[in-house]
Design an enzyme around this catalytic site. Structure first.
Site, PDB file in Angstrom:
ATOM      1  N   LYS A   1     -10.968  -3.788  -4.045  1.00 35.88           N
ATOM      2  CA  LYS A   1     -11.906  -2.636  -3.630  1.00 35.88           C
ATOM      3  C   LYS A   1     -10.606  -2.305  -4.716  1.00 35.88           C
ATOM      4  O   LYS A   1     -11.231  -1.053  -5.739  1.00 35.88           O
ATOM      5  CB  LYS A   1     -12.522  -2.480  -2.670  1.00 35.88           C
ATOM      6  CG  LYS A   1     -13.734  -1.756  -3.084  1.00 35.88           C
ATOM      7  CD  LYS A   1     -14.825  -2.013  -3.411  1.00 35.88           C
ATOM      8  CE  LYS A   1     -15.214  -1.523  -4.072  1.00 35.88           C
ATOM      9  NZ  LYS A   1     -16.895  -2.210  -4.773  1.00 35.88           N
TER      10      LYS A   1
ATOM     11  N   LYS B   1       0.945  -1.166   0.066  1.00 38.73           N
ATOM     12  CA  LYS B   1       0.524  -0.031   0.345  1.00 38.73           C
ATOM     13  C   LYS B   1       0.978   1.530   0.044  1.00 38.73           C
ATOM     14  O   LYS B   1       0.176   2.125  -0.480  1.00 38.73           O
ATOM     15  CB  LYS B   1      -0.751  -0.081   0.523  1.00 38.73           C
ATOM     16  CG  LYS B   1      -2.154  -0.989   0.954  1.00 38.73           C
ATOM     17  CD  LYS B   1      -2.978  -0.527   1.960  1.00 38.73           C
ATOM     18  CE  LYS B   1      -4.255  -1.578   1.568  1.00 38.73           C
ATOM     19  NZ  LYS B   1      -5.242  -1.483   2.586  1.00 38.73           N
TER      20      LYS B   1
ATOM     21  N   LYS C   1      -5.917 -10.274  -7.266  1.00 37.45           N
ATOM     22  CA  LYS C   1      -7.254 -11.088  -6.499  1.00 37.45           C
ATOM     23  C   LYS C   1      -8.170 -10.050  -6.236  1.00 37.45           C
ATOM     24  O   LYS C   1      -7.282  -8.584  -6.695  1.00 37.45           O
ATOM     25  CB  LYS C   1      -6.341 -10.846  -4.358  1.00 37.45           C
ATOM     26  CG  LYS C   1      -6.512  -9.586  -3.872  1.00 37.45           C
ATOM     27  CD  LYS C   1      -6.576  -9.867  -2.846  1.00 37.45           C
ATOM     28  CE  LYS C   1      -6.232  -8.412  -1.861  1.00 37.45           C
ATOM     29  NZ  LYS C   1      -6.185  -8.413  -0.755  1.00 37.45           N
TER      30      LYS C   1
HETATM   31  P1  TYM Z   1     -11.362  -6.611   4.343  1.00 37.12           P
HETATM   32  O1  TYM Z   1     -12.210  -5.601   4.972  1.00 37.12           O
HETATM   33  O2  TYM Z   1      -9.803  -6.216   3.369  1.00 37.12           O
HETATM   34  O3  TYM Z   1     -11.769  -7.231   3.456  1.00 37.12           O
HETATM   35  C1  TYM Z   1     -12.119  -8.414   4.976  1.00 37.12           C
HETATM   36  C2  TYM Z   1     -12.207  -9.434   4.074  1.00 37.12           C
HETATM   37  O4  TYM Z   1     -12.376 -10.420   3.222  1.00 37.12           O
HETATM   38  C3  TYM Z   1     -11.676 -11.020   2.944  1.00 37.12           C
HETATM   39  N1  TYM Z   1     -11.139 -10.956   1.705  1.00 37.12           N
HETATM   40  C4  TYM Z   1     -11.122 -12.169   0.274  1.00 37.12           C
HETATM   41  N2  TYM Z   1     -11.239 -13.351   0.555  1.00 37.12           N
HETATM   42  C5  TYM Z   1     -11.432 -14.231  -0.281  1.00 37.12           C
HETATM   43  N3  TYM Z   1     -10.969 -13.301  -1.695  1.00 37.12           N
HETATM   44  C6  TYM Z   1     -10.357 -11.751  -1.965  1.00 37.12           C
HETATM   45  N4  TYM Z   1     -10.209 -11.218  -3.107  1.00 37.12           N
HETATM   46  C7  TYM Z   1     -10.469 -11.284  -0.827  1.00 37.12           C
HETATM   47  N5  TYM Z   1     -10.726 -10.117  -0.536  1.00 37.12           N
HETATM   48  C8  TYM Z   1     -10.673  -9.511   1.112  1.00 37.12           C
HETATM   49  C9  TYM Z   1     -10.401 -10.811   3.517  1.00 37.12           C
HETATM   50  O5  TYM Z   1      -9.450 -11.489   4.015  1.00 37.12           O
HETATM   51  C10 TYM Z   1     -11.256 -10.282   5.210  1.00 37.12           C
HETATM   52  O6  TYM Z   1     -11.277 -11.487   5.862  1.00 37.12           O
HETATM   53  N6  TYM Z   1      -7.677  -6.289   8.100  1.00 37.12           N
HETATM   54  C11 TYM Z   1      -9.507  -6.661   7.613  1.00 37.12           C
HETATM   55  C12 TYM Z   1     -10.325  -6.601   8.834  1.00 37.12           C
HETATM   56  C13 TYM Z   1     -10.029  -6.642  10.359  1.00 37.12           C
HETATM   57  C14 TYM Z   1      -9.948  -7.341  10.738  1.00 37.12           C
HETATM   58  C15 TYM Z   1      -9.292  -7.323  12.056  1.00 37.12           C
HETATM   59  C16 TYM Z   1      -9.577  -9.242   9.909  1.00 37.12           C
HETATM   60  C17 TYM Z   1      -9.591  -5.887  10.748  1.00 37.12           C
HETATM   61  N7  TYM Z   1      -9.187  -6.252  12.173  1.00 37.12           N
HETATM   62  C18 TYM Z   1      -9.280  -8.512  12.806  1.00 37.12           C
HETATM   63  C19 TYM Z   1      -9.764  -9.981  11.158  1.00 37.12           C
HETATM   64  C20 TYM Z   1     -10.026 -10.252  12.557  1.00 37.12           C
HETATM   65  C21 TYM Z   1      -9.846  -6.719   6.221  1.00 37.12           C
HETATM   66  O7  TYM Z   1      -9.125  -5.503   5.947  1.00 37.12           O
HETATM   67  O8  TYM Z   1     -10.212  -7.107   5.763  1.00 37.12           O
END
Ligand code: TYM
Length: 346
Positions: A208, A122, A205
């Site tokens: 967004k 990022k 992947k």
């Molecule tokens: P975020 O908001 O980017 O995504 C939410 C969840 O979706 C999953 N994900 C995917 N899985 C499979 N293929 C994809 N293309 C794909 N894109 C997104 C992500 O792996 C995630 O599980 N850091 C985290 C949010 C967070 C969090 C936490 C998660 C903050 N604190 C504590 C677990 C525990 C994030 O940015 O997810």
């Protein structure tokens, strides 16, 4: 003889979060994580939150962000999160997340934070000098999110694995340096859908921030738009519908999506489309996708009609979460040597 009172054994916990970075969640979010959020409610005490503090690590329009929370909450419920069984809340409503985040930053070395691939990715474009300190500290806040609830499982997609590894390292470090406080949480990442790929660029992947509109299926897209995106997904050379991520990343990604939405196994689908080419395959998958997103979309819209109820759900959820989080934080403060005046501890 008086009946013995039996207290049910505490259920193991699960916890996960999702960022409110767009108006709609996408198929990667749903298949990689949210579907597991729903299924793990059986047999676990679940805590699911919207990671609003995390979303501030990159610039957000406050007006847009403010509008998004109820839409996120509605989509979580439409995905199967049941507020009667799970605590659903906003991260910023539970201040213990930021507080434990600070303590964990203080036991993380600069070097290990800098090695996090998400920070490298990022901050890559404009260089790390321009990245926010929040982006740098992101994984420690995430570790705090998790450790506060002492969960057994954290259902996420593959892209979060490294953050989970850091979380476990920090938990171990804390336990070793002070006193055993945190059980080690396990990532719950499905092999099949842990990484859903961009429809137009199937070696990257679905994301967004990185995918083009045509490469990403938003859960709240008009169903006809989703169908069109499937029909125009990039497929590979040849015409055989075969699962082979190396040689056929496009078709393999579509097979993964097809299989997970229909419940038919990948080999069954390969057999069903043997000799029929990509056209039929994509047309049928487009129908499967439409059948899935249509009720999801209407359920979300229906839930959005009652904004007050969604806000009440988030409020109840944050009260449940704070009960657990405040106990953990108080243990942590005590163990690191911070005092509470009037707590009776010295
Ligand atoms: P975020 O908001 O980017 O995504 C939410 C969840 O979706 C999953 N994900 C995917 N899985 C499979 N293929 C994809 N293309 C794909 N894109 C997104 C992500 O792996 C995630 O599980 N850091 C985290 C949010 C967070 C969090 C936490 C998660 C903050 N604190 C504590 C677990 C525990 C994030 O940015 O997810």
């Amino acid at each position: 003889m008086a009946a013995m009172s039996t207290t049910p054994a505490a259920l193991p916990r699960v916890l996960s979060g999702i960022q409110p970075t767009s108006d709609s969640f996408h198929f990667g979010n749903y298949l990689g994580a949210l579907r597991q959020w729903a299924s793990l409610q059986d047999g676990h005490e679940a805590f699911y939150f919207i990671a609003d503090l995390h979303s501030l690590t990159v610039p957000q329009d406050p007006k847009e962000l403010r509008k998004r929370f109820v839409a996120c909450a509605a989509q979580l419920i439409a995905s199967g999160v049941d507020p009667a069984r799970s605590a659903m809340f906003l991260q910023s409503h539970v201040p213990e997340h930021a507080e434990l985040g600070w303590v964990l930053q203080c036991i993380t070395s600069f070097g290990e934070a800098r090695r996090m691939t998400q920070f490298k990715d990022k901050s890559g474009k404009d260089g790390e000098g321009a990245a926010s300190v929040g982006l740098f500290a992101y994984p420690m806040l995430m570790a705090a999110d998790i450790l506060l609830y002492r969960p057994k499982y954290v259902p996420v997609g593959e892209d979060q694995r490294q953050h989970l590894e850091l979380t476990r390292d920090l938990a171990q470090r804390f336990n070793h340096r002070y006193k055993k406080t945190f059980p080690l949480p396990e990532p719950y990442i499905l092999k099949s859908t842990g990484k859903i790929y961009d429809l137009q660029n199937p070696t990257a992947k679905m994301s967004k921030s990185a995918s083009s509109a045509a490469g990403i299926i938003d859960m709240l897209d008009e169903p006809s738009v989703s169908a069109k995106k499937i029909r125009s997904a990039v497929t590979d050379s040849g015409s055989e519908v075969r699962f082979d991520p190396e040689e056929k990343p496009g078709v393999s990604n579509l097979l993964t999506i097809y299989s997970s939405l229909s419940g038919r196994t990948v080999p069954e689908l390969e057999d069903a489309y043997a000799g029929r080419g990509y056209g039929d395959f994509k047309k049928d998958l487009a129908e499967v996708v439409v059948d899935f997103v249509t009720p999801f979309r209407s359920r979300t819209l229906e839930l959005l009609d009652d904004r007050a109820e969604l806000e009440a759900v988030l409020e109840r959820g944050s009260a449940q979460a704070r009960e657990v989080a405040s106990r953990t934080l108080s243990d942590v403060y005590d163990r690191v040597g911070l005092i509470r005046i009037g707590s009776g501890r010295d």
